[in-house]
Design an enzyme around this catalytic site. Sequence first.
Site, PDB file in Angstrom:
ATOM      1  N   HIS A 122      13.122 -23.326  55.991  1.00 60.84           N
ATOM      2  CA  HIS A 122      14.063 -24.329  55.473  1.00 60.84           C
ATOM      3  C   HIS A 122      13.781 -24.569  54.000  1.00 60.84           C
ATOM      4  O   HIS A 122      12.860 -25.305  53.658  1.00 60.84           O
ATOM      5  CB  HIS A 122      13.883 -25.668  56.215  1.00 60.84           C
ATOM      6  CG  HIS A 122      14.325 -25.647  57.639  1.00 60.84           C
ATOM      7  ND1 HIS A 122      13.951 -26.622  58.536  1.00 60.84           N
ATOM      8  CD2 HIS A 122      15.130 -24.786  58.327  1.00 60.84           C
ATOM      9  CE1 HIS A 122      14.502 -26.354  59.717  1.00 60.84           C
ATOM     10  NE2 HIS A 122      15.215 -25.252  59.616  1.00 60.84           N
ATOM     11  N   GLU A 123      14.558 -23.933  53.127  1.00 58.64           N
ATOM     12  CA  GLU A 123      14.465 -24.258  51.698  1.00 58.64           C
ATOM     13  C   GLU A 123      15.405 -25.438  51.474  1.00 58.64           C
ATOM     14  O   GLU A 123      16.619 -25.300  51.567  1.00 58.64           O
ATOM     15  CB  GLU A 123      14.868 -23.047  50.846  1.00 58.64           C
ATOM     16  CG  GLU A 123      14.973 -23.321  49.347  1.00 58.64           C
ATOM     17  CD  GLU A 123      13.710 -23.944  48.748  1.00 58.64           C
ATOM     18  OE1 GLU A 123      12.688 -23.260  48.686  1.00 58.64           O
ATOM     19  OE2 GLU A 123      13.758 -25.136  48.352  1.00 58.64           O
TER      20      GLU A 123
ATOM     21  N   GLU B 103       1.628 -25.156  50.337  1.00 60.42           N
ATOM     22  CA  GLU B 103       1.423 -24.447  49.082  1.00 60.42           C
ATOM     23  C   GLU B 103       0.728 -25.431  48.145  1.00 60.42           C
ATOM     24  O   GLU B 103      -0.426 -25.795  48.377  1.00 60.42           O
ATOM     25  CB  GLU B 103       2.776 -23.967  48.558  1.00 60.42           C
ATOM     26  CG  GLU B 103       2.691 -23.018  47.394  1.00 60.42           C
ATOM     27  CD  GLU B 103       4.033 -22.846  46.727  1.00 60.42           C
ATOM     28  OE1 GLU B 103       4.794 -23.830  46.640  1.00 60.42           O
ATOM     29  OE2 GLU B 103       4.347 -21.727  46.286  1.00 60.42           O
TER      30      GLU B 103
ATOM     31  N   GLU C 249       3.198 -15.576  44.625  1.00 55.00           N
ATOM     32  CA  GLU C 249       4.541 -15.289  44.110  1.00 55.00           C
ATOM     33  C   GLU C 249       4.581 -15.185  42.584  1.00 55.00           C
ATOM     34  O   GLU C 249       5.369 -14.427  42.038  1.00 55.00           O
ATOM     35  CB  GLU C 249       5.526 -16.363  44.588  1.00 55.00           C
ATOM     36  CG  GLU C 249       5.190 -17.764  44.091  1.00 55.00           C
ATOM     37  CD  GLU C 249       6.034 -18.870  44.732  1.00 55.00           C
ATOM     38  OE1 GLU C 249       6.323 -18.764  45.934  1.00 55.00           O
ATOM     39  OE2 GLU C 249       6.378 -19.826  44.036  1.00 55.00           O
TER      40      GLU C 249
ATOM     41  N   HIS D 151       6.055 -26.065  51.232  1.00 51.98           N
ATOM     42  CA  HIS D 151       5.883 -25.567  49.862  1.00 51.98           C
ATOM     43  C   HIS D 151       6.441 -26.611  48.900  1.00 51.98           C
ATOM     44  O   HIS D 151       7.300 -27.395  49.275  1.00 51.98           O
ATOM     45  CB  HIS D 151       6.565 -24.218  49.699  1.00 51.98           C
ATOM     46  CG  HIS D 151       5.719 -23.093  50.224  1.00 51.98           C
ATOM     47  ND1 HIS D 151       5.471 -21.954  49.520  1.00 51.98           N
ATOM     48  CD2 HIS D 151       5.033 -22.996  51.386  1.00 51.98           C
ATOM     49  CE1 HIS D 151       4.667 -21.178  50.235  1.00 51.98           C
ATOM     50  NE2 HIS D 151       4.392 -21.773  51.375  1.00 51.98           N
ATOM     51  N   GLU D 152       5.915 -26.611  47.677  1.00 47.53           N
ATOM     52  CA  GLU D 152       6.220 -27.674  46.703  1.00 47.53           C
ATOM     53  C   GLU D 152       6.007 -29.042  47.354  1.00 47.53           C
ATOM     54  O   GLU D 152       6.886 -29.912  47.319  1.00 47.53           O
ATOM     55  CB  GLU D 152       7.652 -27.544  46.153  1.00 47.53           C
ATOM     56  CG  GLU D 152       7.913 -26.263  45.391  1.00 47.53           C
ATOM     57  CD  GLU D 152       8.178 -25.074  46.306  1.00 47.53           C
ATOM     58  OE1 GLU D 152       8.812 -25.270  47.346  1.00 47.53           O
ATOM     59  OE2 GLU D 152       7.726 -23.964  45.987  1.00 47.53           O
TER      60      GLU D 152
ATOM     61  N   GLU E 287       1.743 -26.199  40.380  1.00 45.14           N
ATOM     62  CA  GLU E 287       1.758 -24.741  40.195  1.00 45.14           C
ATOM     63  C   GLU E 287       1.333 -24.362  38.779  1.00 45.14           C
ATOM     64  O   GLU E 287       2.026 -23.653  38.059  1.00 45.14           O
ATOM     65  CB  GLU E 287       3.126 -24.189  40.583  1.00 45.14           C
ATOM     66  CG  GLU E 287       3.414 -24.498  42.046  1.00 45.14           C
ATOM     67  CD  GLU E 287       4.659 -23.856  42.618  1.00 45.14           C
ATOM     68  OE1 GLU E 287       5.238 -22.971  41.952  1.00 45.14           O
ATOM     69  OE2 GLU E 287       5.050 -24.241  43.729  1.00 45.14           O
TER      70      GLU E 287
ATOM     71  N   PRO F 247       7.108 -21.968  31.179  1.00 43.59           N
ATOM     72  CA  PRO F 247       8.337 -21.173  31.283  1.00 43.59           C
ATOM     73  C   PRO F 247       8.779 -20.883  32.714  1.00 43.59           C
ATOM     74  O   PRO F 247       9.942 -20.586  32.953  1.00 43.59           O
ATOM     75  CB  PRO F 247       7.970 -19.862  30.566  1.00 43.59           C
ATOM     76  CG  PRO F 247       6.480 -19.784  30.660  1.00 43.59           C
ATOM     77  CD  PRO F 247       6.007 -21.203  30.587  1.00 43.59           C
ATOM     78  N   ASN F 248       7.882 -20.938  33.670  1.00 41.80           N
ATOM     79  CA  ASN F 248       8.234 -20.524  35.023  1.00 41.80           C
ATOM     80  C   ASN F 248       8.357 -21.662  36.026  1.00 41.80           C
ATOM     81  O   ASN F 248       8.447 -21.415  37.216  1.00 41.80           O
ATOM     82  CB  ASN F 248       7.222 -19.501  35.542  1.00 41.80           C
ATOM     83  CG  ASN F 248       7.224 -18.246  34.692  1.00 41.80           C
ATOM     84  OD1 ASN F 248       6.220 -17.900  34.099  1.00 41.80           O
ATOM     85  ND2 ASN F 248       8.369 -17.609  34.603  1.00 41.80           N
TER      86      ASN F 248
HETATM   87  C1  NOJ Z   1       9.166 -21.189  46.631  1.00 42.41           C
HETATM   88  C2  NOJ Z   1       8.208 -20.878  47.725  1.00 42.41           C
HETATM   89  O1  NOJ Z   1       6.895 -21.125  47.314  1.00 42.41           O
HETATM   90  C3  NOJ Z   1       8.405 -19.436  48.110  1.00 42.41           C
HETATM   91  O2  NOJ Z   1       7.436 -19.048  49.057  1.00 42.41           O
HETATM   92  C4  NOJ Z   1       9.795 -19.238  48.615  1.00 42.41           C
HETATM   93  O3  NOJ Z   1       9.993 -17.878  48.884  1.00 42.41           O
HETATM   94  C5  NOJ Z   1      10.826 -19.705  47.583  1.00 42.41           C
HETATM   95  N1  NOJ Z   1      10.521 -21.004  47.110  1.00 42.41           N
HETATM   96  C6  NOJ Z   1      12.203 -19.754  48.166  1.00 42.41           C
HETATM   97  O4  NOJ Z   1      12.288 -20.750  49.143  1.00 42.41           O
HETATM   98 CA    CA Z   2       6.304 -22.377  45.091  1.00 46.32          CA
END
Ligand code: NOJ
Ligand code: CA
Length: 688
Positions: free
Chosen positions: A395-396, A483, A489, A464-465, A155, A175-176
């Site tokens: 699913h995070e 992603e 975002e 994602h990630e 990222e 920083p992010n």
């Molecule tokens: C990072 C993801 O890229 C984003 O799409 C998601 O909303 C947040 N994590 C929370 O899971």
């Molecule tokens: Ca992300």
Amino acid sequence: MSEHTLSSPNGTITVQVGLTSEGQPFYSVAFRSQSIIKPSLLGFEFKDRPAIKENLEVIDSKTRSFREDWEMPWGEQRKVHSAYNELVLHLKEQTQAKRKMDLIFRLFDDGIGFRYRFPEQAATDELLVVEEVTEFNLSGDHSCCWQPGDWDSYEHLYHQTAFSEIDAISLRNHPNLKSSYIPENAVNTPVTMETKQGLFLSFHEAAIYDYPGITLRIHGDELKMTTALVGSDRLKARAKVQIPFQTPWRTIQIAESAGDLIESPLLLNLNEPNILGNIPYFQPMKYIGIWWEMHIGKSTWDIAGSQDMSTFIDGKKKATGHGATTENALRYIDFAADNGIKGLLVEGWNTGWEQWIHSTDREGVFDFMTPYPDYDFDKVVAYARKRGVEMIMHHETSAAPRTYEKQMHEAFDFLKKHGMNSVKTGYVGKIIPTGEYHHGQWMVNHYQYVLEEAAKKQIAINAHEPIMDTGKRRTYPNAISREGLRGQEFNAWATDGGNPPDHIAKIAFTRMLAGPIDFTPGVFNIKFNEYKKGNQVNTTLCHQLALYVVIYSPVQMVCDLPEHYLEGGKIHPAFQFIKEVGVDWEQTKVLDGKIGDYVVIARQERISGNWFVGGISDENERTLTVDFSFLNKGEMYLLRSYQDGENAHWDLNPESYTIIDLEVTNTSQIDIPVAAGGGFAMSIMPKS
Ligand code: NOJ
Ligand code: CA
């Protein structure tokens, strides 16, 4: 010294492979007899074992030619042609150990792939790889589009500098980024280069299995790169491999125009054919989501309202109110059903969000089956079914893969039971256990395990990630998107100004070469001042429209809030383009492009045969010319073009647009004025 020469089917690319006088393998690459890679060494270093580098001899060599035409179940194009010439060199140590290693080279007309293979052998069963010694000796100080070699994140912004000026170290401490580790001056792949002779090269890898992701170490003064695999603190090495074993393909795409890199199916052709067969449970689609509203700080993921990204990132504005409520979900379902959007993603529906960001031990925090009390899961699912909207699961994992692996099977059954067919997974944060990295072998195996288990249950995955795409979607077409870049975002909350206007003009020639991107385009309310005065999207509205064509993904988000798609109480006229634009393509043609400046892509939709064209510019205004010679001869088409309004500008006047209707044939050419940070989007249908 022994040398073997191999050419690509049309003879433009040639490779020489041989052994130095010390018995170390090397290779070199040329394009139309212009040197691309000067002689570069190959080999391995291991823990507790001697390196395999020197004293090798060629005991056998084989060549063969291969041709094939195959079809993508979904993709940028339906038909893919593959043709390569292959050389396999069987090497053996002349020393006592007599270990064996094979080198395999495949030459296509659009680039090359090569890999190492360790065949079954008596003396060796398991190896701890300390370093894969693959060199890339460049033929000049090329102009590069690169991002730092980060073991935990892709990222980052892409930078354009001469090769000798690549400096990844200065990009530490972003920083992010919740997780980022840049151990040395290296780059992530794909990394793309333009030579002074006007050739375009992109370096990456294909078919990664049970091995770490690659970064390329930069030896600036020597104009040389060497593989720097992502390591593991637990292994105190980069990888642990069981013999027999083969590495992913190391790939070099070679093209005479930047656009040809985008059209090249090299990575897919280096992956094995589809082993899942048809996957009728997944159809490409556009989807909306309870998502952007959390990122801009209108609402929160967690029910307690303590963990919204806006408070987390800049600590100023505090969002209140849970986003994933039953009522809000029903509102989104109505919007999707009324406006021809097929899917709905709901984030923050399950318990755990109130703890995850501040929790150092994120193990066991998320629960993938229990909804928050204000989210009536059954009611939402029933209403979506009634209105013909497909729900997408979220699913995070909070980068706690062991917790996820424990719950995943049951969680998959749960979503299937409720008629869902796809999951967006996420891995925010440092990987638990400490010492493993997002792009290391341990995580590569985790992502693969999730993909395989999901396939068994007929579920498609959008990670994602993730680990970078290496073309595995050919083998596992349930790997629909991912992603693995600085997505939309960042515009919502990044403290460094968000993504600059030229972001996608770089992404198209780098990250996008790896595979589909869940970038989440479609912001219409560019400044969202009601929520976050300090942030905005740094493009025009028409640039956002163009991204549905420029960026390839079989799932494209329509990311803005339903209320932001209204103008004067009615659906915004430019929304028509989002409604119409395809997501599954018969063919793709890159009409024009310059890395970091602009790109224009035409894609023809499968089934309907309609064409869509998207063009974007960086921070400069310019005129882009579309030549319609890709259309059928002798046919008349109706074209609707959504273009930047007269004084449009990504910052000063981003939402200004105009819609133009025209008739075109395959002899037409049109000049389109594009604003600074602007773009245009066209739909083209036969006039019946
Ligand atoms: C990072 C993801 O890229 C984003 O799409 C998601 O909303 C947040 N994590 C929370 O899971
Ligand atoms: Ca992300």
